[in-house]
Design an enzyme around this catalytic site. Structure first.
Site, PDB file in Angstrom:
ATOM      1  N   ILE A 184      89.228  17.351 -14.770  1.00  0.00           N
ATOM      2  CA  ILE A 184      89.096  16.465 -13.605  1.00  0.00           C
ATOM      3  C   ILE A 184      87.655  16.379 -13.123  1.00  0.00           C
ATOM      4  O   ILE A 184      87.352  15.668 -12.173  1.00  0.00           O
ATOM      5  CB  ILE A 184      89.993  16.935 -12.449  1.00  0.00           C
ATOM      6  CG1 ILE A 184      89.664  18.381 -12.063  1.00  0.00           C
ATOM      7  CG2 ILE A 184      91.456  16.769 -12.799  1.00  0.00           C
ATOM      8  CD1 ILE A 184      90.418  18.873 -10.827  1.00  0.00           C
ATOM      9  N   ASP A 232      72.947  24.633  -1.832  1.00  0.00           N
ATOM     10  CA  ASP A 232      73.274  23.371  -2.506  1.00  0.00           C
ATOM     11  C   ASP A 232      74.322  22.613  -1.696  1.00  0.00           C
ATOM     12  O   ASP A 232      75.325  22.152  -2.223  1.00  0.00           O
ATOM     13  CB  ASP A 232      73.781  23.640  -3.929  1.00  0.00           C
ATOM     14  CG  ASP A 232      73.768  22.367  -4.791  1.00  0.00           C
ATOM     15  OD1 ASP A 232      73.110  21.379  -4.382  1.00  0.00           O
ATOM     16  OD2 ASP A 232      74.414  22.354  -5.849  1.00  0.00           O
TER      17      ASP A 232
END
Length: 988
Positions: free
Chosen positions: A684, A809
Site C-alpha cells: 500500500i 521529519d
C-alpha cells in the site's frame, strides 16, 4: 494616406529609443531577471523616463534615479550589475527575492550607494572584500542568505557605516577585530552564523554602538570586559552560545542599556554587584546558565519589566527590594535553589503579569497582593514548600489564565470565587493538603481546559455545574475523598480526553449516555464504591485506550462492545462481574485484567483458585489418564516436529527466517501470521526506507507492516548514515503510549529483513488525502481536529518524554488518519533523542527531513532541536489552510512558507485560503493561519513551544466566532499583516 502610414512606421523606432540612458540601464537589468509575478510590468521601454516605474524614485530637480526598491517581488537570477551604472543611485533594496548568484566584485562601482539591502535572498559564496570602496555606505544588510567564508577583515575600513547586518548566513572563522575600527557603527548584527570563535575585545571600541546582536553564533570563551565601554548600548543579546566564565562586572557600567539577553550559555559565578548603575535596565535574562549565589539587592530596585534567571544555581532569598520596581511585570526565577519567603509586598507596586518561582525551596504563604493591580496572568509556584491557604482576594483576580500550585504544602479550602475565574484555562492544585469541596461556582470558569486537583483531601460531591465546562480536556481528581455519584451532566463534556477519579469514595454507577465522550482517551475510576452494570456505550468511544474500573462493585456481564476498543490497558479486576469474557479478551495475557471476579472463573484457566474438591478430582483424573497422555504426547510430538521442519524449511527458502520477535502491546497474532501476507498485491506504499503492506490477520483485524531491507534499505542507509531506522522506530515507538502517536504493535528482526507492525490507518496519510481528488472529504472542522491531534502528539514527544524526542521529519505524509480522521504522528526513522528540549541544539551529520519542511537554520547549520519540528509543523498547518503542496511549480523557486508571506504582503489574505473550505469558518481559519506563521518564524527563538501551540489551537477551538478576530481581515492576536515582513526576515 500612404504618406501618413509611412511616417508612423518611420517614427515608431524613434519612440522606442526615446527612453533616456538610465531607463536603458534599468531595462538591461530587467532582461537579466526572472519576473514570475510581473512586478516589473510597469517598466515600459516606450516611456521617456523611468521615474514613474514601480520601485523607482527620482530626484525632483534632476530627474535622475536616486532609489530603487524591488523588495518582495519574487525576482530571480544573478545580481543585476547594470544598476551600478546609475550615477545618482544612493539606495538599493532587493530584499526578499530569489537572487541566486554570488555578489560580484563589480558592485564596488556603485560608488554613490549609502544603503544596500540584499537580505533574504539566495546569495552564495564569500562577501567581496572591496565593498569598503563604497565609501558613502551607511547601511549594509546581507542577512538571511547563504554567504560563506569569513567576514572580510577589510570591513574595518568603513568610515560612515552605521548598520552592519550579516545574521542568518553560513559565515565562519573569527569575528575580525578590525570591526572595532568602525567608530560610526550603531547596529551590529552577526547572530545565527557558525563562527566558533571568541568575541574580540576590540568590539568595546564601538563607542556609538546601540545594538549588539550575536545570538546563536557559536561563540565560545568569556564575555569581553571591554563591552562595558559601550556607553550608548541599548540592546545586548549574546544568548544561545557557548560562552563561559563570569558575567563581567564592567557590564554594570552600561547606564543606557535597556535589555540584556545572556540566556542559554554556560556562564558561571555570581551576578555582578553594582547592577543599580544600570538605571534604564528593563529586561534581564540570564536563564539556563550555571550561575550561583544570590540575587543582588540593588538589582531589585531597578525599573525592571522582566527578570528571568531560571535554570541556574542561584541560592538565597528574594530581596524585599524587588518590590520597589514599579515597572516589574515579569519575574521568572524557576529551576534554582532559592529559599525563604516571597516578599509580602510583591505585586503591590507594579502591574505584575507573570510570576514563575517553580522548582525552588520557597516556603511561607502566598502574598496577598500579587494581583493588586489586576493584571496577573500566570501564577506558577510548583515544586516548592509553600504553606497556608490560597489568599481569598485571588478569587477576584479576573486576569488569571494559568494557575499552577502543585507539589507544595498548601492547605485549607480553595476560595469559592477562585474555582470560577473566567479566563483560567489551567488550574493545577495537585499534591497539596487542600480540603473542602469543589464549588458550584466552577461553572464560571468558561475557559477551563485542564483541571488537576489529585492527591489532596477534597471531599463532598462533584457539583453538577462541572458539566457546563465545554472546553474541559482533562479532569484529574484522583487520590481525594470525593463522594456521591458521578454527575450525569458530565456526559456533556464533549472535548474531554482524560478523566481520572480513581482512589476516591464515589458511589452509584457510570452515566449511561457517555457516547458523547468521543475524544476520551483515558478513563480511570478504580478504587471507588461504584456499582451497577458497565455501560455498553464505553465500547463506542473511538479513541479510548486506557480503561481502569478495578476495585469497585460493578456487576453483570462485561459488554461485548469492549471488543471495539484498541486498549493499551484494561483492568476490570476486583469487581462482581459474571458471565462470559468477550472472546477478544478471553486469553491468558488478559488474566490479570479480570482477577477477583468469582463469576468469571470459567473463561481463562487459572483466573480463580480452585477449591479442595475440584483439586482432588483433578488429581484423580490426571492419575487415571497419565499413561494415555504420555502416548499422545509422543505421537503428537513426532507429527509436530515433521510439520514444523517442513514449515521452517519453506520459510527459509523464502528468505524470511524469523530470528527475533518483540511485542510492545497485548497482541493476538504471531510473526508467522505476518510473513505469509508480505506479497506485492498487498503493498500500500513504498519509500526510501522500504515497503508498507496491508495485512489481514486470521481474526479479521488489519495491521500495516513496514518491511526494511534489501536494496531499498541500502538506499535509505546511504541517505541517513547516522541512523538505523529500524532501531530508531523500535527505540522511540516501543515505549510511547499516546493517542496521537501511531502504535507499534510488534517488530521482527531477521538476517536480511526487518519488520515493523503498526496499527492500520484506513484513511492513509494526511498528505495523500489532502492533495488528492479526495481532498474534499477534509472540511475545516476535520482539518482543525487533525492539526490539534498532531500538535498534541508532538507536544508529548517534546515535553512529556524523558529525555525529549525530536521527530526531525514532520510532514503531512507522516501524519496518518484512522477511520474517523483522528490523526497519529508516524515514521520515527530519523527521530533523535535530545537531552533536554530547549537546552541548545545537537549537530547532525546529515540533513534529515523533506523538501519544503526543513527549518532554515537546520539546513544551514545541521543543528537540531525541537524548534526544527515546530517549523515543519507550521508548514503542515499552512498546508491545511491553503490546500497547497509545500513545494509547487506555481511558487517558482519559493516554497509554501514564502508564498504565503508574499501573498499576505500584497494584502490578499483570501487568496491564501483553500477555496474548497466553507467561508463561514473564515475567522477561525485566519487564527489558525496566524499560528502557522508563528511556527514558521525565521528565527527559532520566535517560534512557540509545541505545548504553547496546543494551547493556542485549543483556544481557537474554544472561542466563539465573534471573538476570533477583532475585525474582518485581521488574522489573530498572534499575527498581524504588518508583521509579515518582520516574521519572514532573519533580522531586518
Amino acid at each position: 494616406m500612404l504618406v501618413f502610414i509611412l511616417l508612423v512606421v518611420l517614427l515608431q523606432p524613434l519612440n522606442t529609443l526615446s527612453l533616456n540612458q538610465e531607463g536603458r540601464f534599468l531595462q538591461q537589468a530587467k532582461l537579466g531577471l526572472s519576473d514570475p509575478t510581473e512586478s516589473l510590468s510597469s517598466w515600459d521601454p516606450r516611456d521617456d523616463t523611468p521615474c514613474n516605474w514601480q520601485g523607482i524614485t527620482c530626484d525632483s530637480v534632476t530627474h535622475r534615479v536616486t532609489s530603487l526598491d524591488l523588495s518582495n517581488s519574487q525576482l530571480a537570477g544573478p545580481f543585476p550589475i547594470s544598476l551600478c551604472r546609475l550615477p545618482s543611485l544612493s539606495s538599493l533594496s532587493l530584499s526578499n527575492n530569489n537572487i541566486n548568484s554570488s555578489l560580484p566584485n563589480d558592485i564596488s562601482t556603485c560608488q554613490n550607494l549609502t544603503e544596500l539591502y540584499l537580505s533574504d535572498n539566495l546569495f552564495v559564496g564569500p562577501i567581496p572584500d572591496n565593498l569598503t570602496q563604497l565609501s558613502n555606505l551607511r547601511v549594509l544588510n546581507l542577512a538571511g542568505n547563504n554567504f560563506s567564508g569569513n567576514i572580510p577583515a577589510s570591513f574595518g575600513a568603513f568610515r560612515r557605516l552605521e548598520t552592519l547586518t550579516l545574521s542568518g548566513n553560513l559565515l565562519g572563522g573569527e569575528i575580525p577585530p578590525s570591526l572595532g575600527n568602525i567608530s560610526s557603527l550603531k547596529k551590529l548584527e552577526l547572530g545565527y552564523n557558525t563562527f566558533s570563535t571568541h568575541m574580540p575585545n576590540q568590539l568595546g571600541n564601538l563607542s556609538n554602538l546601540e545594538d549588539l546582536w550575536l545570538s546563536n553564533a557559536d561563540l565560545v570563551g568569556p564575555i569581553p570586559a571591554s563591552l562595558g565601554l559601550l556607553g550608548r548600548l541599548v540592546n545586548l543579546d549574546l544568548s544561545l552560545n557557548g560562552l563561559t566564565g563570569p558575567i563581567p562586572g564592567s557590564l554594570t557600567e552600561l547606564d543606557s542599556v535597556v535589555q540584556i539577553e545572556l540566556y542559554n550559555n554556560s556562564l558561571s559565578g555570581e551576578l555582578p554587584s553594582n547592577m543599580s548603575r544600570m538605571t534604564n535596565l528593563r529586561r534581564f535574562d540570564a536563564s539556563m546558565n550555571e550561575l550561583s549565589g544570590t540575587i543582588p539587592t540593588e538589582l531589585c530596585g531597578l525599573p525592571l519589566e522582566s527578570l528571568n534567571l531560571f535554570e541556574n544555581r542561584l541560592q538565597g532569598t528574594i530581596p524585599e527590594a524587588i518590590t520597589r520596581s514599579p515597572n516589574l511585570y515579569e519575574l521568572k526565577l524557576f529551576n534554582n535553589k532559592l529559599s525563604g519567603e516571597i516578599p509580602s509586598e510583591l505585586g503591590k507596586n507594579s502591574g505584575l503579569q507573570w510570576l514563575d518561582l517553580s522548582y525552588n525551596e520557597f516556603k511561607g504563604e502566598i502574598p496577598k497582593g500579587l494581583c493588586e493591580k489586576g493584571k496577573l496572568e500566570d501564577l506558577i509556584l510548583i515544586y516548592n514548600s509553600f504553606s497556608g491557604s490560597i489568599p481569598e482576594n485571588l478569587g477576584d483576580c479576573q486576569s488569571l489564565s494559568r494557575v499552577r500550585l502543585r507539589d507544595n504544602k498548601l492547605s485549607g479550602s480553595v476560595p469559592e470565587k477562585f474555582w470560577g475565574l473566567p479566563h483560567v484555562y489551567l488550574l493545577e492544585l495537585s499534591d497539596n493538603l487542600f480540603t473542602g469541596g469543589i464549588s458550584p461556582m466552577i461553572s464560571g470558569a468558561h475557559n477551563l481546559s485542564i483541571l488537576l486537583i489529585s492527591k489532596n483531601q477534597f471531599n463532598g460531591s462533584i457539583p453538577d455545574e462541572i458539566g457546563t465546562l465545554s472546553n474541559l480536556l482533562e479532569f484529574s481528581g484522583n487520590g481525594n475523598e470525593l463522594g456521591g455519584s458521578i454527575p450525569e451532566t458530565m456526559v456533556n463534556l464533549r472535548q474531554l480526553n482524560k478523566l481520572d477519579l480513581s482512589h476516591n469514595e464515589l458511589s452509584g454507577g457510570i452515566p449511561l449516555r457517555i457516547q458523547g465522550w468521543q475524544n476520551l482517551n483515558e478513563l480511570s475510576l478504580a478504587n471507588n464504591s461504584l456499582s451497577g452494570d458497565i455501560p455498553d456505550a464505553i465500547g463506542s468511544l473511538p479513541v479510548l485506550n486506557y480503561l481502569d474500573l478495578s476495585t469497585n462493585y460493578f456487576s453483570g456481564e462485561i459488554p461485548i462492545e469492549l471488543q471495539n476498543l484498541k486498549l493499551n490497558l484494561l483492568n476490570l479486576s476486583n469487581n462482581k462481574l459474571s458471565g462470559e469474557i468477550p472472546p477478544l479478551y478471553a486469553k491468558e495475557i488478559y488474566r490479570k485484567s479480570f482477577m477477583g471476579n468469582p463469576g468469571l472463573c470459567g473463561d481463562i484457566p487459572g483466573l480463580c483458585p480452585e477449591t479442595g474438591q475440584s483439586k482432588h478430582q483433578g488429581h484423580l483424573w490426571i492419575i487415571g489418564s497419565i499413561f494415555i497422555f504420555a502416548g499422545v504426547v509422543f505421537v503428537v510430538g513426532v507429527a509436530w516436529f515433521y510439520f514444523a521442519y517442513q514449515n521452517f524449511d519453506k520459510k527459509t527458502k523464502k528468505g524470511i527466517a524469523i530470528s527475533k520477535w518483540r511485542s510492545f502491546h497485548k497482541i493476538g497474532f504471531s510473526e508467522y501470521d505476518i510473513v505469509d501476507c508480505l506479497k506485492e498485491e498487498n503493498v500500500i506504499g513504498s519509500g526510501a526506507s522500504g515497503k508498507v503492506y496491508k495485512v489481514v490477520l486470521g481474526n479479521g483485524e488489519l495491521v500495516a507492516v513496514k518491511k526494511l531491507g534489501g536494496d531499498t534499505g541500502k538506499d535509505y542507509a546511504s541517505v541517513h548514515p547516522d541512523r538505523d531506522e529500524f532501531e530508531a522506530e523500535v527505540e522511540t515507538l516501543g515505549k510511547i503510549r499516546h493517542k496521537n502517536i501511531v502504535r507499534l504493535w510488534s517488530c521482527c528482526k531477521t538476517g536480511d529483513c526487518k519488520l515493523l507492525v503498526y496499527e492500520y490507518m484506513p484513511n492513509g496519510s494526511l498528505g495523500d488525502l489532502l492533495h488528492s481528488s479526495k481532498g474534499g472529504l477534509l472540511d475545516w472542522p476535520t482539518r482543525y481536529k487533525i492539526a490539534l491531534d498532531a500538535a498534541e502528539g508532538l507536544s508529548y514527544l517534546h515535553h512529556d518524554c524523558v529525555p525529549a524526542i525530536v521527530h526531525r521529519d514532520v510532514k503531512s505524509n507522516n501524519i496518518l488518519l484512522d477511520g474517523e480522521f483522528n490523526a497519529r504522528v508516524a515514521d520515527f526513522g530519523v527521530a533523535k533523542i535530545v537531552q533536554g528540549a530547549g537546552k541548545g541544539a545537537e549537530s547532525m551529520s546529515v540533513i534529515a527531513g523533506s523538501c519544503g519542511y526543513i527549518a532554515p537554520e537546520y539546513a544551514y547549520t545541521l543543528r537540531v532541536n525541537e524548534k526544527s519540528d515546530i517549523y515543519s509543523f507550521g508548514v503542515v498547518i499552512l498546508e491545511l489552510v491553503t490546500g497547497r503542496l509545500p513545494v509547487d511549480p506555481e511558487f517558482g523557486e519559493k516554497d509554501l512558507v514564502k508564498w504565503v508571506y508574499s501573498t499576505l504582503d500584497q494584502k490578499d489574505i483570501d487568496h491564501v485560503i483553500d477555496p474548497k473550505l466553507d467561508s463561514s469558518y473564515k475567522d477561525v481559519i485566519y487564527r489558525v493561519l496566524g499560528i502557522g506563521l508563528l511556527c514558521t518564524s525565521a528565527l527559532p527563538i520566535n517560534r512557540p513551544s509545541m505545548r504553547k501551540v496546543v494551547i493556542l489551537l485549543q483556544e481557537v477551538g474554544a472561542e466563539n466566532k465573534s471573538n476570533s478576530v477583532k475585525k474582518d481581515g485581521e488574522l489573530s492576536p498572534y499575527f498581524h499583516e504588518d508583521d509579515a515582513s518582520s516574521q519572514r526576515s532573519v533580522m531586518e
